[in-house]
Design an enzyme around this catalytic site. Structure first.
Site, PDB file in Angstrom:
ATOM      1  CE  LYS A 124      56.541   8.397 -56.581  1.00 27.31           C
ATOM      2  NZ  LYS A 124      57.147   7.219 -57.042  1.00 27.31           N
ATOM      3  CB  SER A 202      54.523   5.308 -58.476  1.00 29.08           C
ATOM      4  OG  SER A 202      55.807   5.269 -58.232  1.00 29.08           O
ATOM      5  CB  SER A 226      58.383   4.233 -60.005  1.00 32.57           C
ATOM      6  OG  SER A 226      57.017   3.235 -59.904  1.00 32.57           O
TER       7      SER A 226
END
Length: 517
Positions: A124, A202, A226
């Protein structure tokens, strides 16, 4: 370590974190666990025929048997990225040449060894990656290139993992993945032709990269669901560990008391392997110190098969009264399957009368914590927050006494869950991630079927402090008797890929605030 001591450590640690301090001596420092090893599992025929189909564990076994090379696996993912990511938009940055070089080095037996040797991963884009842009999908960090790796990334690399690229994410980890101005980017891998379908939260880029077979596994962060929500929405297994179990050093922050790092994987075994590598004390994150030792997660994720699948330990699974209020047919079938596994016992549990107040109204206190590390940018140039500005402004408006009241409410909620709701069970099914996000308790998400439109549906299971192993035992047993987790979405059609540049929805500031983590 006993559950009673775990709870005392967790309560002390939670109080310390809430006051901006850290627990360093309430429990023995958790010793480093021995290096995990992938069991010699059976590899499905689909994984033998197509390396991008393989789970992380299957890829390791195929490499061990000389049936697959890291270079072949990495090339397969890069080919899919080139062909389909204009539609998926799962990646913010692809480090293809570097990844291929690392893969070839791994095939020669060089470089970092370990359980993940030669395995391509998606990271991420709020994790620091040395020499690779870490933009956090934000105008604030649009030119930021870290000179070090986040602790979690460094540990994955040290175990032999290869960074394939950075996963697209919500602006500053607040909403689903969009451009900083709110234009939707990453789609749900199961509905690439319909960007309006919710892909989770997210960590949508890391989730889509795995669901779309463009990485073996990925890591994300969770502040408001998330990890577990993108996993539920995209047919993955996501594991949010207990607060402090994984260091968040080198991760661009959102909320000090609620940020968690964890894997988004294809099944329980892959999630266990990833977390086993990432977890443990880190001197650069005091929240990780003085905690109970990391259990053997790989063993926990290995199904027990003796005259049929059974639970590794007798486990009471709490079922709230409202669990069947949505997706009744799917969830009902899921409960029937759980109940049929020897060693699993379903137990009805009830929420306290003030549950909605504690998990709703006081949840807004998290917004105040966002302003602390970002005050400089709020003063200098609020426009750099893009579509997510409203949530920072909302946090700025919260008074100190409101924040303190919320912390007292959080402590009350924690006591009600540990001494009330979970007093009769080992794990509990949830209808949303918020309560366990607020408190820092562990939870796992895994697939249980599909809705009428073909979108995956998953369950979220919450656990006792530091008992990630118990969550994995339940998920692994369920996955041993079902095949939902082995199903993959169809590839985007050629016509859709060519039309990928067409306009996509754009979230307004109000919509972004409403959906904010």
């Amino acid at each position: 370590m006993s559950r009673a001591l775990n709870r005392r450590v967790f309560l002390a640690s939670s109080a310390a974190v809430a006051s901006g301090l850290a627990l360093q001596s309430a429990a023995p420092a958790s010793a480093a666990t021995s290096a995990p090893r992938v069991p010699d599992i059976d590899v499905r025929k689909a994984a033998q025929q197509d390396p991008s189909e393989a789970t992380l564990a299957e890829a390791v076994v195929l490499m061990r048997r000389g049936k697959l090379t890291s270079a072949t696996l990495t090339e397969a993912y890069l080919e899919r990225i080139q062909q389909y990511d204009t539609t998926y938009q799962a990646y913010a940055e692809v480090t293809g040449e570097t990844a291929l070089a690392a893969a070839r080095k791994a095939d020669r037996g060089q470089g970092a060894g370990g359980v993940l040797r030669g395995i391509p991963l998606c990271i991420k884009d709020n994790y620091f990656t040395k020499g690779v842009p870490t933009r956090c999908n934000s105008y604030i960090f649009e030119d930021f290139v870290p000179d070090e790796d986040a602790t979690a990334v460094a540990r994955l690399k040290a175990a032999g993992g290869i960074v394939l690229g950075k996963g697209q994410m919500g602006p500053l980890a607040t909403t689903r993945a969009t451009q900083p101005n709110g234009t939707v980017t990453t789609v749900n891998a199961w509905t690439p032709d319909d960007p309006s379908v919710d892909p989770g939260g997210s960590s949508t880029g890391p989730a889509c990269s795995v669901a779309g077979r463009m990485a073996s596994s990925s890591i994300g962060t969770q502040t408001g669901g998330s990890i577990v929500l993108p996993s539920n929405q995209q047919n993955l297994t996501g594991l949010k560990p207990t607060m402090g179990r994984v260091s968040i050093h080198g991760i661009i922050p959102l909320t000090f008391t609620r940020d968690h790092a964890g894997p988004l994987a294809r099944d329980a075994m892959d999630a266990a392997l990833m977390l086993q590598v990432m977890a443990g004390p880190d001197s650069q994150d005091p929240r990780t110190l003085g905690l109970p030792a990391v259990p053997d997660l790989v063993k926990a994720a290995t199904p027990v098969v003796a005259k049929g699948v059974r639970m590794r330990r007798a486990t009471k699974i709490g079922v709230p009264a409202d669990f069947l209020s949505a997706q009744k047919q799917l969830r009902g079938a899921f409960l029937d399957t759980l109940d049929s596994i020897p060693g699993a016992t379903l137990v009805e549990v009830a929420y306290p009368a003030d549950w909605t107040l504690l998990t709703g109204t006081f949840n807004a206190a998290r917004l105040a914590e966002r302003t602390e590390p970002f005050r400089h940018w709020l003063r200098a140039d609020p426009a750099k927050f893009g579509v997510s500005l409203l949530t920072w402004l909302q946090g700025l408006m919260l008074s100190g006494d409101e924040w303190i009241t919320a912390q007292r409410a959080k402590n009350h909620l924690l006591r009600e869950i540990l001494d009330g709701v979970m007093d009769r069970c080992d794990v509990i099914l949830q209808t949303g991630p918020v309560p366990f996000d607020i408190l820092g308790l562990p939870e796992i998400a895994f697939p249980i079927g599909f809705d009428d439109s073909g979108v995956p549906v998953g369950a979220i299971l919450g656990g006792q402090p530091y008992e990630e192993d118990r969550l994995l035992e339940v998920a692994a047993a369920y996955q041993a008797v079902t095949d939902w987790h082995t199903r993959r979405p169809a590839d985007p059609g050629a016509a859709l890929t060519m039309k990928a540049a067409t306009a996509r929805p754009q979230l307004s500031a109000e919509e972004a605030a409403e959906a904010s983590a």
